[in-house]
Write a protein that holds these residues in place. Structure first.
Motif, PDB file in Angstrom:
ATOM      1  N   HIS A   1       0.832  -1.199   0.000  1.00 56.33           N
ATOM      2  CA  HIS A   1       0.000   0.000   0.000  1.00 56.33           C
ATOM      3  C   HIS A   1       0.873   1.258   0.000  1.00 56.33           C
ATOM      4  N   PRO A   2       0.388   2.335  -0.583  1.00 54.27           N
ATOM      5  CA  PRO A   2       1.108   3.609  -0.490  1.00 54.27           C
ATOM      6  C   PRO A   2       0.795   4.307   0.830  1.00 54.27           C
ATOM      7  N   GLN A   3       1.808   4.870   1.453  1.00 54.98           N
ATOM      8  CA  GLN A   3       1.535   5.633   2.674  1.00 54.98           C
ATOM      9  C   GLN A   3       0.959   7.007   2.333  1.00 54.98           C
ATOM     10  N   ASN A   4       1.451   7.644   1.289  1.00 60.02           N
ATOM     11  CA  ASN A   4       0.853   8.902   0.827  1.00 60.02           C
ATOM     12  C   ASN A   4      -0.382   8.556  -0.011  1.00 60.02           C
ATOM     13  N   ARG A   5      -1.401   8.065   0.685  1.00 63.10           N
ATOM     14  CA  ARG A   5      -2.538   7.453   0.008  1.00 63.10           C
ATOM     15  C   ARG A   5      -3.567   8.452  -0.497  1.00 63.10           C
ATOM     16  N   LYS A   6      -3.542   9.702   0.014  1.00 60.70           N
ATOM     17  CA  LYS A   6      -4.590  10.659  -0.328  1.00 60.70           C
ATOM     18  C   LYS A   6      -4.255  11.500  -1.561  1.00 60.70           C
ATOM     19  N   GLU A   7      -2.983  11.577  -1.918  1.00 60.53           N
ATOM     20  CA  GLU A   7      -2.583  12.322  -3.108  1.00 60.53           C
ATOM     21  C   GLU A   7      -2.937  11.515  -4.360  1.00 60.53           C
ATOM     22  N   GLY A   8      -3.044  12.222  -5.488  1.00 59.65           N
ATOM     23  CA  GLY A   8      -3.381  11.552  -6.733  1.00 59.65           C
ATOM     24  C   GLY A   8      -2.414  10.444  -7.087  1.00 59.65           C
ATOM     25  N   PHE A   9      -1.115  10.687  -6.861  1.00 61.28           N
ATOM     26  CA  PHE A   9      -0.124   9.654  -7.184  1.00 61.28           C
ATOM     27  C   PHE A   9      -0.268   8.443  -6.281  1.00 61.28           C
ATOM     28  N   GLY A  10      -0.691   8.679  -5.018  1.00 66.12           N
ATOM     29  CA  GLY A  10      -0.904   7.565  -4.100  1.00 66.12           C
ATOM     30  C   GLY A  10      -2.091   6.718  -4.511  1.00 66.12           C
ATOM     31  N   ILE A  11      -3.161   7.377  -4.934  1.00 64.16           N
ATOM     32  CA  ILE A  11      -4.352   6.656  -5.400  1.00 64.16           C
ATOM     33  C   ILE A  11      -4.002   5.849  -6.652  1.00 64.16           C
ATOM     34  N   ALA A  12      -3.222   6.451  -7.567  1.00 63.19           N
ATOM     35  CA  ALA A  12      -2.820   5.753  -8.792  1.00 63.19           C
ATOM     36  C   ALA A  12      -1.951   4.539  -8.457  1.00 63.19           C
ATOM     37  N   TYR A  13      -1.061   4.701  -7.458  1.00 62.52           N
ATOM     38  CA  TYR A  13      -0.197   3.584  -7.064  1.00 62.52           C
ATOM     39  C   TYR A  13      -1.032   2.442  -6.489  1.00 62.52           C
ATOM     40  N   ALA A  14      -1.993   2.778  -5.601  1.00 60.82           N
ATOM     41  CA  ALA A  14      -2.846   1.740  -5.014  1.00 60.82           C
ATOM     42  C   ALA A  14      -3.612   1.003  -6.103  1.00 60.82           C
ATOM     43  N   ALA A  15      -4.149   1.749  -7.083  1.00 56.51           N
ATOM     44  CA  ALA A  15      -4.891   1.124  -8.169  1.00 56.51           C
ATOM     45  C   ALA A  15      -3.992   0.181  -8.966  1.00 56.51           C
ATOM     46  N   CYS A  16      -2.737   0.594  -9.186  1.00 59.51           N
ATOM     47  CA  CYS A  16      -1.781  -0.253  -9.901  1.00 59.51           C
ATOM     48  C   CYS A  16      -1.516  -1.544  -9.127  1.00 59.51           C
ATOM     49  N   GLU A  17      -1.338  -1.422  -7.819  1.00 58.78           N
ATOM     50  CA  GLU A  17      -1.123  -2.601  -6.981  1.00 58.78           C
ATOM     51  C   GLU A  17      -2.344  -3.520  -7.006  1.00 58.78           C
ATOM     52  N   TYR A  18      -3.526  -2.932  -6.951  1.00 56.52           N
ATOM     53  CA  TYR A  18      -4.743  -3.745  -6.954  1.00 56.52           C
ATOM     54  C   TYR A  18      -4.910  -4.484  -8.280  1.00 56.52           C
ATOM     55  N   ARG A  19      -4.501  -3.855  -9.373  1.00 56.71           N
ATOM     56  CA  ARG A  19      -4.580  -4.538 -10.672  1.00 56.71           C
ATOM     57  C   ARG A  19      -3.610  -5.722 -10.710  1.00 56.71           C
ATOM     58  N   ARG A  20      -2.443  -5.567 -10.079  1.00 54.78           N
ATOM     59  CA  ARG A  20      -1.506  -6.688 -10.015  1.00 54.78           C
ATOM     60  C   ARG A  20      -2.063  -7.812  -9.154  1.00 54.78           C
ATOM     61  N   VAL A  21      -2.671  -7.464  -8.015  1.00 52.69           N
ATOM     62  CA  VAL A  21      -3.300  -8.476  -7.162  1.00 52.69           C
ATOM     63  C   VAL A  21      -4.408  -9.185  -7.937  1.00 52.69           C
ATOM     64  N   LYS A  22      -5.186  -8.424  -8.676  1.00 51.95           N
ATOM     65  CA  LYS A  22      -6.257  -9.000  -9.499  1.00 51.95           C
ATOM     66  C   LYS A  22      -5.687 -10.013 -10.490  1.00 51.95           C
ATOM     67  N   ALA A  23      -4.596  -9.663 -11.155  1.00 48.93           N
ATOM     68  CA  ALA A  23      -3.984 -10.576 -12.124  1.00 48.93           C
ATOM     69  C   ALA A  23      -3.506 -11.864 -11.449  1.00 48.93           C
ATOM     70  N   GLU A  24      -2.929 -11.739 -10.256  1.00 46.96           N
ATOM     71  CA  GLU A  24      -2.467 -12.939  -9.554  1.00 46.96           C
ATOM     72  C   GLU A  24      -3.642 -13.797  -9.096  1.00 46.96           C
ATOM     73  N   LEU A  25      -4.732 -13.174  -8.675  1.00 46.59           N
ATOM     74  CA  LEU A  25      -5.924 -13.928  -8.300  1.00 46.59           C
ATOM     75  C   LEU A  25      -6.520 -14.639  -9.513  1.00 46.59           C
ATOM     76  N   GLU A  26      -6.460 -13.993 -10.663  1.00 42.07           N
ATOM     77  CA  GLU A  26      -6.963 -14.621 -11.886  1.00 42.07           C
ATOM     78  C   GLU A  26      -6.169 -15.885 -12.205  1.00 42.07           C
ATOM     79  N   ARG A  27      -4.865 -15.868 -11.964  1.00 38.69           N
ATOM     80  CA  ARG A  27      -4.046 -17.065 -12.201  1.00 38.69           C
ATOM     81  C   ARG A  27      -4.410 -18.175 -11.226  1.00 38.69           C
ATOM     82  N   VAL A  28      -4.639 -17.805  -9.973  1.00 35.69           N
ATOM     83  CA  VAL A  28      -5.006 -18.818  -8.976  1.00 35.69           C
ATOM     84  C   VAL A  28      -6.392 -19.396  -9.281  1.00 35.69           C
ATOM     85  N   ALA A  29      -7.334 -18.527  -9.661  1.00 31.82           N
ATOM     86  CA  ALA A  29      -8.698 -18.963  -9.929  1.00 31.82           C
ATOM     87  C   ALA A  29      -8.860 -19.555 -11.319  1.00 31.82           C
TER      88      ALA A  29
END
Length: 382
Positions: free
Chosen positions: A125-153
């Protein structure tokens, strides 16, 4: 037995026997993904068809995990690894593990080494979560988690399925917030142990099923008048507040929980995910909205103190009980600022040391008894 007692007992059974619930889902042909604290976007696993299954340390003795962590490590992390090494997580298809503190980061790597056959999905997770770049980073991480879950499922996770999962989870968060409010006004019907079980059971259930069960309990409580309480009401604060022995001490001392600032409880469902945007970005925005948690960066050091003051005043509590997890640096570093805010507001507080291996509650009982007596005396003087 009243309907309230019947529903609470059902939730106590689920909270105390998560392995039974996991086996029941397996018998139904449903797979589960383990979710370590904190702030994992469970909706992604739910959208993949998994049942997200909470791993918050459990109570017990650390044995095998002692080979990977020294004794001065937080027992939430150590007990999480202990569960894996003892085979209690073998029914899971994967685990998702975040790294929001200096203890969870090495846990991710030690877990990989200790349990290589159980796929681990790392989440930063990004610690600077409220800035636009932090939100973009979190979304990028979530997309990677999504891809890994797709491989497992072995299936695609669609935007529509994530949006549907967000709706399910928002409904559950709303139901849990309503229960916290109702439990605070019904201290005779909802004991500290019953309250903890109703909230903890959500970690071991399909969220739609938990919402249905909790909504029935909420309806039963709404049908009852607000209850008087001869003891004292407090706000609890900490990471986990589910120890049966410690909660029995609360009950013995006539202490009711009016509201909480506990990570395992209200902190986890304060913020909903917006439903009118890209679903991945929605989850990132939800994380950015999280606040008043020692593990998250907050430039305003007094913000959490003000939050606790408001929580006490709005809930009718008389004081705050800090359940301080042993060896948790963020909680300990934050404590002086928060206590200072409470002191300036004239709100009494007490800090109780605890961990997941705690068996002797004598010192806790002495402290809570003295604190309760002090609150009662102060109340009589008003």
């Amino acid at each position: 037995m009243s309907q309230t007692d019947e529903l609470l007992n059902a939730m106590v059974d689920i909270a105390q026997n998560p392995g039974v619930r996991l086996a029941a889902y397996a018998a139904e042909g449903r797979k589960a993904v383990g979710v370590f604290p904190y702030y994992v976007p469970e909706e992604l696993a739910y959208a993949a068809g998994f049942v997200p299954f909470g791993i918050w340390g459990a109570q017990g003795t650390v044995r095998e995990a002692g080979r990977y962590f020294p004794t001065f490590y937080c027992t939430i992390a150590r007990m999480g690894l202990e569960l894996a090494l003892s085979g209690k997580l073998d029914g899971l298809s994967a685990v998702i593990m975040p790294s929001v503190c200096d203890t969870l980061r090495p846990l991710t790597q030690n877990f990989k080494s200790a349990k290589p056959e159980l796929p681990l999905i790392f989440l930063a997770h990004p610690q600077n979560r409220k800035e636009g770049f932090g939100i973009a980073y979190a979304a990028c991480e979530y997309r990677r988690v999504k891809a890994e879950l797709e491989r497992v499922a072995d299936k695609e996770i669609t935007d529509d399925s994530i949006a549907a999962a967000i709706r399910v989870y928002n409904e559950n968060r709303a139901a849990r917030r309503e229960f916290v409010r109702l439990a605070g006004t019904h201290p005779r019907s909802v004991s500290p142990r019953g309250r903890a079980a109703a909230l903890k059971s959500a970690y071991f259930m399909d969220k739609a099923e938990h919402t249905a069960l909790l909504s029935r309990l909420n309806a039963a409580l709404r049908a009852l008048p607000a209850e008087e309480w001869a003891g004292v009401r407090v706000v609890t604060s900490g990471i986990v507040a589910d120890s049966d022995g410690l909660l029995r001490v609360f009950e013995h001392c006539g202490v009711a929980i009016a509201a909480d600032d506990v990570a395992h409880e209200s902190r986890s469902f304060r913020a909903d995910a917006p439903e009118a945007c890209d679903p991945i970005e929605s989850l990132a925005l939800q994380f950015s909205a999280q606040t008043d948690d020692p593990l998250l960066y907050e430039p305003d050091l007094a913000h959490r103190g003000r939050h606790l003051v408001d929580l006490v005043r709005n809930s009718g509590a008389r004081g705050v009980v800090f359940l301080m997890m042993q060896f948790c640096d963020p909680e300990e570093l934050d404590y002086p600022n928060v206590k200072g805010s409470l002191d300036r507001a004239g709100i009494p507080s007490v800090a109780i040391g605890c961990d997941q291996q705690m068996r002797d509650f004598g010192q806790a009982r002495t402290s809570i008894e003295a604190f309760a007596d002090m609150l009662k005396t102060a109340s009589c003087d008003v």
